[in-house]
Design an enzyme around this catalytic site. Sequence first.
Site, PDB file in Angstrom:
ATOM      1  N   ASP A 123     -17.408  -1.198  -4.965  1.00  0.00           N
ATOM      2  CA  ASP A 123     -16.695  -1.656  -6.264  1.00  0.00           C
ATOM      3  C   ASP A 123     -16.212  -0.194  -6.784  1.00  0.00           C
ATOM      4  O   ASP A 123     -16.825   0.575  -6.926  1.00  0.00           O
ATOM      5  CB  ASP A 123     -17.953  -2.106  -7.069  1.00  0.00           C
ATOM      6  CG  ASP A 123     -17.474  -2.667  -8.457  1.00  0.00           C
ATOM      7  OD1 ASP A 123     -16.531  -3.297  -8.517  1.00  0.00           O
ATOM      8  OD2 ASP A 123     -18.439  -2.796  -9.342  1.00  0.00           O
TER       9      ASP A 123
ATOM     10  N   ASN B 220     -16.863 -10.927 -11.201  1.00  0.00           N
ATOM     11  CA  ASN B 220     -17.887  -9.480 -11.116  1.00  0.00           C
ATOM     12  C   ASN B 220     -18.957  -9.588 -11.987  1.00  0.00           C
ATOM     13  O   ASN B 220     -18.794  -9.529 -13.374  1.00  0.00           O
ATOM     14  CB  ASN B 220     -17.120  -7.968 -11.299  1.00  0.00           C
ATOM     15  CG  ASN B 220     -16.574  -7.679  -9.994  1.00  0.00           C
ATOM     16  OD1 ASN B 220     -16.294  -8.627  -9.216  1.00  0.00           O
ATOM     17  ND2 ASN B 220     -16.110  -6.578 -10.007  1.00  0.00           N
TER      18      ASN B 220
HETATM   19  P1  13P Z   1     -20.153  -6.440 -16.390  1.00  0.00           P
HETATM   20  O1  13P Z   1     -20.486  -5.026 -16.873  1.00  0.00           O
HETATM   21  O2  13P Z   1     -19.487  -7.350 -17.153  1.00  0.00           O
HETATM   22  O3  13P Z   1     -21.221  -6.789 -15.486  1.00  0.00           O
HETATM   23  O4  13P Z   1     -19.020  -6.069 -15.098  1.00  0.00           O
HETATM   24  C1  13P Z   1     -19.434  -5.605 -13.918  1.00  0.00           C
HETATM   25  C2  13P Z   1     -18.082  -5.135 -13.130  1.00  0.00           C
HETATM   26  O5  13P Z   1     -17.141  -5.319 -13.172  1.00  0.00           O
HETATM   27  C3  13P Z   1     -18.460  -4.568 -11.696  1.00  0.00           C
HETATM   28  O6  13P Z   1     -17.469  -4.232 -11.269  1.00  0.00           O
HETATM   29  O1  G3H Z   2     -18.062  -1.573 -13.060  1.00  0.00           O
HETATM   30  C1  G3H Z   2     -19.055  -1.078 -13.041  1.00  0.00           C
HETATM   31  C2  G3H Z   2     -20.381  -1.646 -12.360  1.00  0.00           C
HETATM   32  O2  G3H Z   2     -21.109  -2.109 -13.573  1.00  0.00           O
HETATM   33  C3  G3H Z   2     -21.130  -0.452 -11.825  1.00  0.00           C
HETATM   34  O3  G3H Z   2     -21.624   0.234 -12.744  1.00  0.00           O
HETATM   35  O4  G3H Z   2     -20.878   2.553 -11.936  1.00  0.00           O
HETATM   36  O5  G3H Z   2     -23.286   2.252 -13.549  1.00  0.00           O
HETATM   37  O6  G3H Z   2     -23.244   1.538 -11.241  1.00  0.00           O
HETATM   38  P1  G3H Z   2     -22.205   1.814 -12.297  1.00  0.00           P
HETATM   39 ZN    ZN Z   3     -15.632  -3.662 -12.618  1.00  0.00          ZN
END
Ligand code: 13P
Ligand code: G3H
Ligand code: ZN
Length: 326
Positions: A82, A271
């Site tokens: 991600d 997501n």
């Molecule tokens: P949320 O913060 O809305 O759960 O989004 C998660 C996300 O986009 C991770 O890439």
């Molecule tokens: O898009 C972001 C996700 O919620 C991941 O969050 O970078 O704190 O793990 P993080």
């Molecule tokens: Zn994201």
Amino acid sequence: MPLVNTIELFKKAYEGGYAIGAFNCNNMEIVQAITEAAKECNSPVILQVSAGARKYAKACYLKHMVEAAVEDTGLPIVLHLDHGADFEICKDCIDGGFTSVMIDASSKSFEENIALTRKVVEYAHDTSKHPYVTVEAELGTLAGIEDDVKVEHGAESYTRPEDVEEFVKRTGCDSLAIAIGTSHGAYKFKPQQCTRDPKTGVLLPPPLRFDILEEVSKRLPGFPIVLHGSSSVNQEYVKIINAHGGKLVDAVGVPEEQLRKAASMAVCKINIDSDLRLALTAGIREHFDEHPDHFDPRQYIGDGRKYVKDIVKHKIQTVLGSENKL
Ligand code: 13P
Ligand code: G3H
Ligand code: ZN
């Protein structure tokens, strides 16, 4: 069933008018909750790992936990990076057995975004070194926090539909994340952007820009679109947290009906991270409040895991529409 990339899953999702949940995982209980829920719903699922998750849990632990989930459930699971910020992290994940990566160069210029995305795609699609790894790219920026990148509300930029054909053609990416008004975190909209429900006092956010999604999908027929920042911040969990010592004021997310609508259109991947964090926290806070004498992590994290499993099932059944789509 080994780990799979997104090609077949997205093709079926696009044709079937549903989306696949991409849930962030950071520890064993979250991996178990997501995959047990998907198994019970007979649903495909994507487990995604951020740079922060890799730092917290170590990449090798996450990889082996996801492999354990494949062994345990027999599901076709995608292991996805991600928000990969550069070529090196994408390469590291590809070399380490991830089946899908996101290169997020959305904060760079159009030309720089294309160049970096193209470089990752060339490496990911080169099957002489590893199986074909799918690549998600992003155009447009979301408000909220993604690791070290913080975009203030008002400074986000919607995706420009007139850019998408050239971007996809020149990069060769397999899916495209677009900005249509979602944002990261549990405070997606400022109170002044919302109206307030007079009965419950809960904030009602502005609608997503479905006009942009429609225009993008007209220009990219059959091409899978991704929505980030798609937690709904279910008020049920916010209430539990606040009733047990928490203080989440005016936390607000994307309404579920709007996500269901997006999933029935070209959106194939949605997501979700914040909603899992809220569910886990609600379960743990409630447990401690009710059992102040407990100190066995299996008891309180176990309750958090139960709530995460419940919310993932709820998403699959009523938001994503991916139940029984294996
Ligand atoms: P949320 O913060 O809305 O759960 O989004 C998660 C996300 O986009 C991770 O890439
Ligand atoms: O898009 C972001 C996700 O919620 C991941 O969050 O970078 O704190 O793990 P993080
Ligand atoms: Zn994201």
